[in-house]
Design an enzyme around this catalytic site. Structure first.
Site, PDB file in Angstrom:
ATOM      1  N   PRO A 147       2.210  -0.313  12.342  1.00  8.97           N
ATOM      2  CA  PRO A 147       2.696  -0.323  13.727  1.00  8.97           C
ATOM      3  C   PRO A 147       2.491  -1.656  14.436  1.00  8.97           C
ATOM      4  CG  PRO A 147       1.570   1.739  13.266  1.00  8.97           C
ATOM      5  CD  PRO A 147       1.371   0.864  12.055  1.00  8.97           C
ATOM      6  N   CYS A 148       3.502  -2.058  15.213  1.00  5.23           N
ATOM      7  CA  CYS A 148       3.458  -3.358  15.889  1.00  5.23           C
ATOM      8  C   CYS A 148       2.962  -3.320  17.336  1.00  5.23           C
ATOM      9  CB  CYS A 148       4.831  -4.020  15.835  1.00  5.23           C
ATOM     10  SG  CYS A 148       6.139  -3.094  16.669  1.00  5.23           S
ATOM     11  N   PRO A 149       2.964  -2.167  18.056  1.00  8.85           N
ATOM     12  CA  PRO A 149       2.540  -2.203  19.462  1.00  8.85           C
ATOM     13  C   PRO A 149       1.178  -2.840  19.722  1.00  8.85           C
ATOM     14  CG  PRO A 149       3.607  -0.111  19.009  1.00  8.85           C
ATOM     15  CD  PRO A 149       3.483  -0.826  17.693  1.00  8.85           C
ATOM     16  N   PRO A 150       0.182  -2.755  18.800  1.00 11.12           N
ATOM     17  CA  PRO A 150      -1.095  -3.419  19.089  1.00 11.12           C
ATOM     18  C   PRO A 150      -0.995  -4.926  19.248  1.00 11.12           C
ATOM     19  CG  PRO A 150      -1.380  -1.785  17.350  1.00 11.12           C
ATOM     20  CD  PRO A 150       0.101  -1.938  17.576  1.00 11.12           C
ATOM     21  N   PHE A 151       0.101  -5.530  18.746  1.00 11.64           N
ATOM     22  CA  PHE A 151       0.199  -6.983  18.728  1.00 11.64           C
ATOM     23  C   PHE A 151       1.405  -7.534  19.491  1.00 11.64           C
ATOM     24  CE2 PHE A 151      -1.449  -5.382  14.627  1.00 11.64           C
ATOM     25  CZ  PHE A 151      -2.768  -5.814  14.743  1.00 11.64           C
TER      26      PHE A 151
END
Length: 423
Positions: A85-89
């Site tokens: 998943p990309c939302p953390p970055f």
């Protein structure tokens, strides 16, 4: 002699962008794991012969990485791959990194300890390449070295591989050093086609008389397509800045169309794109990268928009396969890149360090306020112990905050609480 297909396990597989590219590069899927049921349905529809499981990839009841570790009669998996998943970055988000319940990057790296794959491929958004995550990246490289792997990061542009879209992806590749010596990052494949060139056949499929004129105006590559998430509403092509870029190309970015324009349609800004058109801009086509997306329109758009472009995955897959088979020239890699010298100094020292000691160890010419800012960034992903002594403040690196598989990690509670909104 024909090369044998290599085996891959793909985590956070999505709807199959990376999977299809790796298949075209000569990898066979031993397993694909994905949380979203709609994406799972798409994978199973296109490749019914694959073993595809649905659920939280970090849940041992969904799959157990130990089942794929080398042992008596079992060879190691050739590649562990995934688009975690990309939302953390993401730059558009809060960049919570290690404290985001969706962060699985560090966890994925830890699976190399259990599975011992010959190679590792993880990709994410450009935000992970920013200074905010320098310590996070350094930890990943150091951890992989501890596990016996050589690794490099590289920012790749999808438009360099024939995709008509500005889509930077930050890619990590790791292998055992003996194999990594033969790894070469894929070279750009030439100039990407424009949006107009790519979409003209689909725009004109219903006989729209304005298609040719529209295609001439759409004479550049597309901005990055944003798939969005279950936390946000219906499908559109991105934030305000992206919508302006789409308008300059003659595309109405406020939603997704059900069908291509009819013969006499007229538009104030331009036509909206269909899901099929968005897929074409992501690199799917009717030939090499043919794929069918199942489900309703909004789900289709999210599956497509959040995918890793198949042509980029293929290019990286070919490079990894060539290294594992050692069919390329050997080269030297500079594997001692310091993404965060402050993290390294604190890690190597293992004790409290004053600002003066950190500056001497890193040889960085930093003002006190800049050093404090860098340590504050580091503290978002790591626990930093601070000792306010009489002479000077001192700092000591504590534990990594990320989820690595710990049974008591706060990630479990947060994940279960927000599960219905995670995609």
């Amino acid at each position: 002699m024909t090369e044998q297909p290599l085996r891959v396990i793909e985590i956070c597989a999505g709807a199959g962008g990376q999977a299809l590219g790796l298949e075209q590069a000569g990898f066979e899927h031993e397993l694909a794991v994905e949380l979203d049921q709609n994406a799972v349905n798409t994978l199973r529809h296109n490749r019914p012969q694959w073993k595809v499981v649905q659920g939280d990839v970090a849940d041992l009841s969904v799959w157990d990485p130990a089942d794929y570790a080398p042992g008596p009669g079992r060879f190691p998996i050739d590649l562990l791959a995934g688009g975690v998943p990309c939302p953390p970055f993401t730059i558009a988000g809060k960049q919570l990194g290690a404290t985001d319940e969706r962060d699985l990057f560090a966890w994925a790296v830890e699976q190399a300890r259990t599975m011992k794959p010959r190679a590792l491929l993880l990709e994410n958004v450009r935000g992970l390449s920013m200074p905010r995550f320098a310590g996070y990246r350094q930890h990943v490289l150091d951890r992989l070295q501890e596990l016996g792997y050589a690794a490099e990061w590289r920012l790749l542009q999808a438009s360099h591989f024939g995709v008509a879209q500005l889509r930077p992806r930050f890619v990590l590749v790791a292998m055992e050093p003996a194999d990594f010596a033969y790894f070469h990052w894929p070279e750009p494949a030439g100039e990407a086609p424009t949006v107009g060139e790519t979409l003209l056949p689909l725009m004109s499929i219903n006989g729209w008389r304005g298609a040719e004129e529209w295609a001439e105006k759409a004479n550049d590559i597309a901005p990055t397509i944003v798939g969005g998430s279950k936390k946000h509403g219906g499908a559109d092509l991105g934030p305000t800045r992206a919508k302006r870029a789409w308008a300059d190309l003659g595309v109405d970015a406020l939603g997704i169309a059900n069908h291509a324009p009819n013969p006499d349609d007229e538009f104030l800004v331009g036509p909206k794109l269909t899901c099929e058109m968005v897929a074409r801009l992501q690199g799917w086509d009717d030939n090499e990268f043919k794929w069918i997306f199942t489900g309703k329109k909004t789900s289709n758009y999210r599956q497509i928009g959040n995918a890793f472009p198949p042509p980029v995955a293929k290019a990286i897959g070919i490079a990894i396969r060539a290294a594992l088979n050692r069919t390329t020239d050997r080269r030297e890699h500079d594997l001692d890149t310091a993404h965060d010298p402050i993290y390294r100094a604190l890690r190597d020292n293992g004790d409290f360090m004053t600002a003066a000691q950190i500056i001497r160890a890193t040889k960085l010419a930093l003002e006190p306020h800049e050093l404090e800012r860098r340590i504050a960034l580091l503290s978002r992903d790591f626990y930093i112990n601070i000792c306010n002594g009489k002479a000077a403040t001192a700092y000591k690196l504590g534990q990594f905050k990320a989820f690595l598989g710990q049974e008591d990690h706060v990630r479990h509670e947060q994940f279960n609480q927000h599960r219905t909104k995670i995609s």
